[in-house]
Design an enzyme around this catalytic site. Structure first.
Site, PDB file in Angstrom:
ATOM      1  N   HIS A 188     -43.082  18.755  43.385  1.00  0.00           N
ATOM      2  CA  HIS A 188     -43.415  19.570  41.906  1.00  0.00           C
ATOM      3  C   HIS A 188     -42.239  20.306  40.884  1.00  0.00           C
ATOM      4  O   HIS A 188     -41.504  20.323  40.588  1.00  0.00           O
ATOM      5  CB  HIS A 188     -44.223  21.402  41.840  1.00  0.00           C
ATOM      6  CG  HIS A 188     -45.346  21.372  41.697  1.00  0.00           C
ATOM      7  ND1 HIS A 188     -46.256  20.975  43.069  1.00  0.00           N
ATOM      8  CD2 HIS A 188     -46.229  20.904  40.986  1.00  0.00           C
ATOM      9  CE1 HIS A 188     -47.521  20.563  42.068  1.00  0.00           C
ATOM     10  NE2 HIS A 188     -47.330  21.113  41.445  1.00  0.00           N
ATOM     11  N   ARG A 331     -52.742  26.889  32.345  1.00  0.00           N
ATOM     12  CA  ARG A 331     -52.893  26.989  33.179  1.00  0.00           C
ATOM     13  C   ARG A 331     -53.105  27.766  34.656  1.00  0.00           C
ATOM     14  O   ARG A 331     -52.268  28.012  34.482  1.00  0.00           O
ATOM     15  CB  ARG A 331     -52.589  25.650  34.164  1.00  0.00           C
ATOM     16  CG  ARG A 331     -53.539  24.900  35.089  1.00  0.00           C
ATOM     17  CD  ARG A 331     -52.532  24.261  36.109  1.00  0.00           C
ATOM     18  NE  ARG A 331     -51.953  24.709  36.864  1.00  0.00           N
ATOM     19  CZ  ARG A 331     -50.926  23.298  37.176  1.00  0.00           C
ATOM     20  NH1 ARG A 331     -51.781  21.765  37.109  1.00  0.00           N
ATOM     21  NH2 ARG A 331     -49.650  23.700  37.641  1.00  0.00           N
ATOM     22  N   GLU A 430     -58.962  17.300  38.700  1.00  0.00           N
ATOM     23  CA  GLU A 430     -57.569  16.265  39.724  1.00  0.00           C
ATOM     24  C   GLU A 430     -57.969  16.321  40.945  1.00  0.00           C
ATOM     25  O   GLU A 430     -57.973  16.058  41.864  1.00  0.00           O
ATOM     26  CB  GLU A 430     -56.775  17.394  39.948  1.00  0.00           C
ATOM     27  CG  GLU A 430     -56.873  18.988  40.245  1.00  0.00           C
ATOM     28  CD  GLU A 430     -55.214  20.300  39.538  1.00  0.00           C
ATOM     29  OE1 GLU A 430     -54.506  19.232  39.695  1.00  0.00           O
ATOM     30  OE2 GLU A 430     -55.955  20.924  39.514  1.00  0.00           O
ATOM     31  N   ARG A 464     -48.487  13.583  47.732  1.00  0.00           N
ATOM     32  CA  ARG A 464     -47.940  13.290  47.021  1.00  0.00           C
ATOM     33  C   ARG A 464     -46.172  13.970  47.273  1.00  0.00           C
ATOM     34  O   ARG A 464     -45.293  13.415  46.261  1.00  0.00           O
ATOM     35  CB  ARG A 464     -48.116  14.175  45.897  1.00  0.00           C
ATOM     36  CG  ARG A 464     -47.954  15.540  45.227  1.00  0.00           C
ATOM     37  CD  ARG A 464     -48.618  16.320  44.083  1.00  0.00           C
ATOM     38  NE  ARG A 464     -48.086  16.349  43.213  1.00  0.00           N
ATOM     39  CZ  ARG A 464     -48.401  17.085  42.648  1.00  0.00           C
ATOM     40  NH1 ARG A 464     -49.041  17.940  41.770  1.00  0.00           N
ATOM     41  NH2 ARG A 464     -47.889  17.370  41.472  1.00  0.00           N
ATOM     42  N   CYS A 501     -52.628  15.890  31.304  1.00  0.00           N
ATOM     43  CA  CYS A 501     -51.431  16.217  31.572  1.00  0.00           C
ATOM     44  C   CYS A 501     -50.811  16.196  32.754  1.00  0.00           C
ATOM     45  O   CYS A 501     -49.579  16.452  32.897  1.00  0.00           O
ATOM     46  CB  CYS A 501     -52.150  17.548  31.506  1.00  0.00           C
ATOM     47  SG  CYS A 501     -52.658  17.514  32.256  1.00  0.00           S
TER      48      CYS A 501
HETATM   49  C1  PEP Z   1     -51.443  17.260  37.622  1.00  0.00           C
HETATM   50  O1  PEP Z   1     -51.729  16.759  39.214  1.00  0.00           O
HETATM   51  O2  PEP Z   1     -51.193  16.003  37.283  1.00  0.00           O
HETATM   52  C2  PEP Z   1     -51.064  18.087  37.467  1.00  0.00           C
HETATM   53  C3  PEP Z   1     -51.251  18.286  36.327  1.00  0.00           C
HETATM   54  O3  PEP Z   1     -50.769  19.480  38.440  1.00  0.00           O
HETATM   55  P1  PEP Z   1     -49.925  19.579  39.088  1.00  0.00           P
HETATM   56  O4  PEP Z   1     -48.597  18.453  38.846  1.00  0.00           O
HETATM   57  O5  PEP Z   1     -48.936  20.771  38.767  1.00  0.00           O
HETATM   58  O6  PEP Z   1     -50.350  19.510  40.285  1.00  0.00           O
HETATM   59 MG    MG Z   2     -52.374  19.840  39.954  1.00  0.00          MG
END
Ligand code: PEP
Ligand code: MG
Length: 559
Positions: A188, A331, A430, A464, A501
């Site tokens: 993030h 969101r 997701e 991630r 997204c």
């Molecule tokens: C995702 O998981 O692709 C998403 C858009 O949410 P975030 O990256 O904020 O977890």
């Molecule tokens: Mg996400």
């Protein structure tokens, strides 16, 4: 000159002075419990220090004309003088022979639960205050730093890694670039850098030392290269690259105001991912057709105390007003995993990405859900908006949030506060579970938005956050792409819009895949909107489509 190569996490170039930030590490063994008198003395010293900090915070926030915030800190000062609270901590030390840290944690738990069971919403909200003020005491007892990282003047910030809560609090005007030893392109913090348009490089290795503070440096965020003490030749290269980028930006201006439609007539909505009202301004500057993802958690991460309904409402209202009638997809709170707000005092988890995160936290902490939903509905009369729920695995989770939304509307109605009952409520896709049951979810959701960042991590079991597994974290893996196609086809069959997204939407080589699957919206960082429109307008998809469905309509006449 030293040349360091890492992974480019946010494009752009920068030159300036390096500021090395090292978070203090508190990895010592647990402190042995002292005598009752020693533990009580530590408690009272911590109380005095907390009071000094809170007085300072009251003064600072009042000087910034933030009366609501100043009041919160006044309430915290009063809580630390509350006889019941003090007595509970002392009794745990005296009668159970426990250390002061345990006594504060336990008292916080008991008192915050007691507040939660009270009838009045105001008293329920005190639960978060008790947790916040207790966390402050614990930080003092453990000797932890609590100041947000402050930048003296515009710098290239170097760090081992940065937490999203640290990044979000940085003064963007003084942040030329971010360079980190560790980290990952999908974290993030990297996403925030891209959203804010700040160059960033991750995984440069353990190279930053205090001796590097104040050195001149240059950054190429696309190539992932950092130069320390660059030569004149490097400065020339960086400046040439920067003017190429300016020229490219200039050339993209021609796409403003043009429809996002392929050569063979397939339309798509191009929206922006944002984390603040300021980012909404960038979305407008880049002619985004709306906000496809407003990451509301960044407001929570940037705060030193639990943001109340009024503060949230002001932010949401400003966002929809900034977007001037273009839809804003909020969101709901996606806290947990790497996104932690200390004042929420969430329990430590061995595997937080699979723990109490996003909608799970919402369902566990109804006070958070109620406050945010009320603030969102209050803002709904000032512009066009949609509400989107993260990390949904099952239909019942979405239904629970719909019930809570209905309750929030009923409360507002009873209080005579205007709201729009027809705000569409959609779900993020997701997790593999959500994609696999997307036919069922489509009966309850007004729209889908596919979050490829998490969908990739959960499909491929590749964290991630962890750069070491980045070769396994492949958003273009056919398993991920099949799930995307499945969700898009189920959305189409149900007649609801579907957006992408996650970061994969910025990959211009994937645009034709998304459009051929029937994706109706792509949502990307503001600066990517115009390159994406250029790409869309150059494509031939080879399928004929009618007009796009509206950007999400609420079912069953609203909540
Ligand atoms: C995702 O998981 O692709 C998403 C858009 O949410 P975030 O990256 O904020 O977890
Ligand atoms: Mg996400």
């Amino acid at each position: 000159m030293i040349t360091l190569n890492g992974i480019g996490a946010s494009p752009g170039t920068a030159e300036g002075m390096l500021l090395c930030f090292r978070r203090r590490v508190f990895a010592g063994p647990p402190r042995p419990v002292g005598t009752v008198e020693q533990e009580k003395e530590r408690f009272h010293t911590a109380l005095r220090q907390a009071d000094i900090q809170l007085q300072q915070l009251c003064r600072d926030t009042a000087a910034d004309a933030d009366e609501a915030c100043a009041q919160v800190f006044e309430i915290h000062r009063m809580m630390l003088q509350d006889q019941d609270y003090l007595q509970s901590v002392e009794e745990l030390i005296e009668q159970k022979g426990k250390g002061v840290e345990y006594a504060v944690e336990e008292t916080s738990r008991i008192f915050s639960n007691a507040f939660l069971t009270m009838e009045s919403a105001t008293m329920q909200a005190r639960s978060a205050d008790i947790q916040d003020v207790s966390s402050r005491l614990l930080r003092i007892l453990r000797g932890e730093e609590e100041k947000p990282l402050s930048l003296p003047f515009p710098v290239i910030l170097a760090a081992d890694d940065l937490r999203p809560s640290e990044t979000v609090q940085l003064d963007k005007k003084k942040l030329l670039a971010i360079v980190t030893s560790e980290g990952s392109r999908n974290s993030h913090t990297a996403i925030l850098a891209r959203t804010m348009g700040i160059p960033a490089i991750v995984r440069l290795g353990d190279v930053f030392t205090a001796a590097m503070n104040g050195k001149r440096a240059a950054v190429d965020g696309s190539a992932g290269t950092l130069w320390i003490d660059p030569t004149d030749a490097i400065y020339e290269i960086i400046r040439a690259k920067s003017s190429d980028l300016d020229a490219r930006r200039q050339q993209l201006q021609q796409y403003k105001g043009l429809p996002s439609v392929t050569k063979d007539g397939v339309s798509v909505r191009l929206m922006a991912n944002v984390g603040s009202v300021e980012d909404c301004e960038a979305a407008m500057e880049n002619d985004a057709e709306g906000v496809g993802l407003f990451r509301t958690e960044f407001q929570y991460l940037g705060a030193s105390a639990y943001p109340g309904e009024e503060e949230l409402f002001r932010c949401y209202r400003a966002a929809v007003e900034t977007m001037k009638g273009r839809p804003v997809t909020f969101r709901t709170l996606d806290i947990g995993a790497d996104k932690q707000a200390p004042y929420l005092s969430l329990p430590e988890e061995a595997n937080p990405a699979m723990g109490i995160r996003a909608v799970r936290l919402y369902l566990a902490r109804r006070d958070l859900m109620r406050t945010q939903l009320r603030a969102l509905y209050r803002a709904s009369v000032y512009g066009q908006m949609a509400i989107m729920i993260p990390m949904i695995d099952s239909v019942w989770e979405l239904q629970e949030v719909r019930v809570a939304a209905r309750l929030a509307c009923r409360e507002l109605g009873a209080e005579g506060i205007p709201f729009n009952p027809d705000v569409p409520i959609g779900t993020m896709i997701e997790t593999p579970a959500a994609a696999l049951i997307s036919d069922e979810l489509a009966k309850t959701a007004d729209f889908f938005s596919i979050g490829t960042n998490d969908l990739t991590q959960y499909t491929l079991a590749a964290d991630r956050q962890n750069g070491a597994v980045s070769p396994f974290y492949d958003a273009r893996h056919s398993a991920v792409l099949r799930l995307i196609r499945m969700a898009a086809e189920n959305a189409k069959a149900a007649g609801i819009p579907v957006s992408v997204c996650g970061d994969l939407a910025t990959d211009l080589t994937m645009t034709d895949f998304f459009l051929s699957c029937g994706v109706t919206t792509l949502s990307v960082p503001p600066k990517m909107v115009l390159p994406l429109r250029e790409r869309v307008r150059s494509l031939v998809i080879g399928r004929q489509e009618g007009p796009l469905p509206p950007p999400g309509e609420s079912r069953e006449g609203g909540v």
